[in-house]
Design a protein around this motif. Sequence first.
Motif, PDB file in Angstrom:
ATOM      1  N   GLN A   1       0.822  -1.207   0.000  1.00 31.31           N
ATOM      2  CA  GLN A   1       0.000   0.000   0.000  1.00 31.31           C
ATOM      3  C   GLN A   1       0.856   1.258   0.000  1.00 31.31           C
ATOM      4  OE1 GLN A   1      -2.380  -0.756   3.500  1.00 31.31           O
ATOM      5  NE2 GLN A   1      -4.003  -1.776   2.339  1.00 31.31           N
TER       6      GLN A   1
ATOM      7  N   HIS B   1     -19.804   5.234 -11.932  1.00 30.84           N
ATOM      8  CA  HIS B   1     -19.259   5.995 -10.812  1.00 30.84           C
ATOM      9  C   HIS B   1     -19.233   7.470 -11.176  1.00 30.84           C
ATOM     10  CE1 HIS B   1     -17.811   2.116  -9.337  1.00 30.84           C
ATOM     11  NE2 HIS B   1     -17.250   1.928 -10.520  1.00 30.84           N
TER      12      HIS B   1
ATOM     13  N   ASN C   1     -11.357  14.540  -6.750  1.00 30.99           N
ATOM     14  CA  ASN C   1     -10.653  13.399  -7.332  1.00 30.99           C
ATOM     15  C   ASN C   1     -10.294  13.630  -8.796  1.00 30.99           C
ATOM     16  OD1 ASN C   1     -10.616  11.390  -5.114  1.00 30.99           O
ATOM     17  ND2 ASN C   1     -12.835  11.679  -5.211  1.00 30.99           N
TER      18      ASN C   1
ATOM     19  N   ARG D   1      -9.240   4.546  -9.819  1.00 29.92           N
ATOM     20  CA  ARG D   1      -8.844   3.733  -8.670  1.00 29.92           C
ATOM     21  C   ARG D   1      -9.566   4.238  -7.440  1.00 29.92           C
ATOM     22  NH1 ARG D   1      -4.542   6.041  -5.352  1.00 29.92           N
ATOM     23  NH2 ARG D   1      -3.960   8.084  -6.157  1.00 29.92           N
ATOM     24  N   GLN D   2      -9.669   3.374  -6.446  1.00 33.92           N
ATOM     25  CA  GLN D   2     -10.306   3.762  -5.204  1.00 33.92           C
ATOM     26  C   GLN D   2      -9.296   4.334  -4.230  1.00 33.92           C
ATOM     27  OE1 GLN D   2     -12.802   0.223  -4.073  1.00 33.92           O
ATOM     28  NE2 GLN D   2     -14.363   1.804  -3.810  1.00 33.92           N
ATOM     29  N   GLN D   3      -9.692   5.434  -3.592  1.00 36.22           N
ATOM     30  CA  GLN D   3      -8.871   6.038  -2.547  1.00 36.22           C
ATOM     31  C   GLN D   3      -9.803   6.633  -1.522  1.00 36.22           C
ATOM     32  OE1 GLN D   3      -5.180   8.453  -3.376  1.00 36.22           O
ATOM     33  NE2 GLN D   3      -6.393  10.109  -2.488  1.00 36.22           N
ATOM     34  N   ASP D   4      -9.646   6.222  -0.291  1.00 34.35           N
ATOM     35  CA  ASP D   4     -10.503   6.691   0.802  1.00 34.35           C
ATOM     36  C   ASP D   4     -11.978   6.489   0.473  1.00 34.35           C
ATOM     37  OD1 ASP D   4      -8.198   7.524   2.141  1.00 34.35           O
ATOM     38  OD2 ASP D   4      -8.250   9.488   1.161  1.00 34.35           O
ATOM     39  N   ASP D   5     -12.293   5.305  -0.064  1.00 35.84           N
ATOM     40  CA  ASP D   5     -13.677   4.915  -0.381  1.00 35.84           C
ATOM     41  C   ASP D   5     -14.299   5.782  -1.465  1.00 35.84           C
ATOM     42  OD1 ASP D   5     -13.648   2.855   1.535  1.00 35.84           O
ATOM     43  OD2 ASP D   5     -14.170   4.281   3.134  1.00 35.84           O
ATOM     44  N   GLN D   6     -13.482   6.471  -2.237  1.00 38.15           N
ATOM     45  CA  GLN D   6     -13.980   7.248  -3.366  1.00 38.15           C
ATOM     46  C   GLN D   6     -13.245   6.830  -4.630  1.00 38.15           C
ATOM     47  OE1 GLN D   6     -13.330  11.356  -2.182  1.00 38.15           O
ATOM     48  NE2 GLN D   6     -15.320  11.471  -1.195  1.00 38.15           N
ATOM     49  N   TRP D   7     -13.905   7.041  -5.781  1.00 40.39           N
ATOM     50  CA  TRP D   7     -13.254   6.728  -7.049  1.00 40.39           C
ATOM     51  C   TRP D   7     -12.532   7.957  -7.561  1.00 40.39           C
ATOM     52  CZ3 TRP D   7     -12.477   2.026  -8.900  1.00 40.39           C
ATOM     53  CH2 TRP D   7     -13.256   0.985  -8.398  1.00 40.39           C
ATOM     54  N   ARG D   8     -11.317   7.742  -8.086  1.00 37.23           N
ATOM     55  CA  ARG D   8     -10.415   8.834  -8.435  1.00 37.23           C
ATOM     56  C   ARG D   8      -9.835   8.609  -9.820  1.00 37.23           C
ATOM     57  NH1 ARG D   8      -7.762  12.542  -5.371  1.00 37.23           N
ATOM     58  NH2 ARG D   8      -5.652  13.222  -5.965  1.00 37.23           N
TER      59      ARG D   8
END
Length: 880
Positions: A302, A389, A395, A428-435
Amino acid sequence: MKLLKTFFILVIIGALVGSAALVGIYFYIKPDLPSVTVLKDVRLQTPMRIYTQDGSLISQYGVKRRIPVKLEDVPQQMIDAVLATEDSRFYDHYGIDPIGMTRAVVNLILTGEKQQGASTLTMQLARGFFLTREKTYIRKVKEIFIAFHMEQVLSKREILELYLNRVELGHRAFGFGAAAQVYYGKTLAELNLAQMATLAGLPKAPSVLNPISGPQRSIERRRVVLLRMLDEQLISEAQFRAAAAEPVTARKHGAEIETHAPYLADLIYSEMVEMYGKEEAETGGYQVYASAPADLQLAARQAVVANLHDYDERHGFRGPMGYLWAAPEDFKNTSGFVIEPRPERADWTKPELLEALANVARIAPLVPAVVTQVGEQQAKVMDVDGNTHTLDWANLDWARPYITDSRQGNDPKLASDILAPGAVIYIRQQDDQWRLAQMPQASGALIAINPHNGAVQAVVGGYSFYQSQFNRATQAKRQVGSNIKPFIYSAALDSGYTVASIINDAPINQWNKATGVAWRPKNSPAEYDGPIRMRVALGKSKNVVSVRLLRGVGLNKTATYLERFGFEREDIPRDETLALGSGSHTPLEVVRGMATIANGGFLIKPYFIDRVLNEQGETLWQAEPVWACDPCDDAEAPVLDTAKQSDKEARLAKVLGVNVNTRAQSTNNPPAFKRSAPQVITPQNAFLVADMMHTGVQANGNWSKKTYWMGTGWRAKNILQRNDLAGKTGTTNDSRDAWFSGFQKDLVVTAWVGFDDMNRNLGRATRNQNLINRNPERFNWMGNAMIGSESGSHAAQPAWIRFMQQALEGVPEARVPTPPDMVRVRIDRTSGKLTRRTDHTTLFEYFVKGTEPTVYVLDDQINDPAQEDTKRTPEPEEIF
């Protein structure tokens, strides 16, 4: 009477001829009959499974998928389904079923075709082990004899267990344990009746009856199995109807990987292949346990992935990989993704979109997607799985245009500045959001080891193993920059310097008669403090001081001294650039050297394999590392009589570089002895270097008294808020390689970032106001908001910090202990001499007993910074 007598004579003759024929056939096929030993010691070809130190599966190697199960662990309903379908009289015959055999013979006479094989479960097992599926009479005869022979040697229980583990069931699954995983991702105990019946129907024709390749035929075959179970009164009518109506739920599952660690698994696989050879390693059923625990391995991956995305984002967005419709006229496709654009979105159906996206490589954590709609400050996308999404502005706003590695375009204001409908992108997912995302072009590596015994705690060799199998943590020799300085300073301490020794931090201008060129090593930034203590010089990473120390110790002596830390002689330059880190070493070599400083001066040997078990879970071998202790708590390990070791044991010892004693380690108990690692520097030397590195990762002095200075790795203390850390940044010329190595008493970690193309430098990032607005705090430097030239502190240290945040969570602070024969005295901050003052012009410093200063500073020699009109020294950004 004459006819009756003739009949009996013919019967006797027939019996004699039949017996003679049977005996003849027996002797003809006798060479093909397995020996009792073979049958009693049948070895299943089981794949090698690799686990983390705490038992989390990270990989499985082998063409045949097999998960051995004990008969007592197989649900009774699964056994009932198999026996009802394949051999309902299994417990009543001796390998050959006379009733079934007679039925098959009659059918052959009536039809002239071999429609019914009449093979019992034992005969199927005999065929699977020793024969082929070729339908010939001689094969059937052999099958009968072998089956009868097996029934004499093995119990019914043993035969049934072998069958359940051996039979081929399609999609490289051998045995019902593997089939349950391959088709349903479950254990046998988790299957329902319909799924058990589906698997029980596979042995007849696994390639065409399996529920993935032939779902309809699988349903029909499942019904046959359920009917047989109903006929045998093994299930009720209600159970039959419910199971027969179940939909097909099978899909192909890979090995039940629990922790993603392909670089670690590949290292272990290579060692096992070297020990056993490819075929034996992949089929011997070895259970190999790595030295790395699952949580640290996951934290390392990670950290590397997040850090590379941060670097990539602050250097700008390189644009979509392609367009499915309405491609801009100025679009230049450099991604290799080729789709013929269509004029309008309406021409694309959802299945067509998904088919197009399926052509884009899916490399975790990146997910291919197509932009379907662009708003003012958001975009809607559909991913390769058909999910939709919304990418919000937080993001998207990082994506200013990439121009070069050192130039970025204007900050975007609208989503349309970044994307257009039809664009093929990664998310990609980051902190439960799509970016919004893109494949990072820079590479990275991280490796962590236990400094006390060399057990590798985590290793990541790049962004994705499936993108590149090159392991940069163990294979990439890169210039180490200032990561070499702790070892230079150790050599200086060994040659009579102290941490309070004063070295002149002034420019060097040396004429080289041979080349006709002057060598002018510079600090970065090009600021010089004049006479400076060694502790401050290392903390600020002063290049010219490192060169002066090299000269003071001697080039050849320093180069030889560096070999003590495990660096290869041929990789150590024999010129003064050695002091600036011009030598090339792998992160594994660097972290091993740093471990020597962390553990009190012992050269441990890194290892990846903790133990090797056989199929029954018995420990075959246990790593016996050398430990950083002398004497160790236990008696010295006995010398092995290697002549008594098997070839495999000897190969294991050679590959792992550890003691191997299968006789002393036949259980899961750890080794009874600890062997001491060689002590290559004194505990006092190691402590002093570690203590100097401690000040290099924090702010020091007093701001109001103008004694304040910051180590180049100050972010470590600032973010982690721990007092037991030590570390060193490293950046090579033109920022081609960025390093950070550091440790807590029980964990040493090295992180590296650079391009695989060694001619490409990491560049610099200009101010992105969008990111600054969301990260206004002065010290929030973890991520893509960093500004300026890339360096060890910018590019590599964030990965180290991210890893340590997880690795040290809940771990009490514990600094490197102070060894004996050390004294701590108060000295003058400027001169390094003893002082009678107790104000801000002084500090306490460590010395090896007998090396502490003996002269006091005179009052007129005291320099009080608070009385001078000085400015704060800018934060260093190293070039070396």
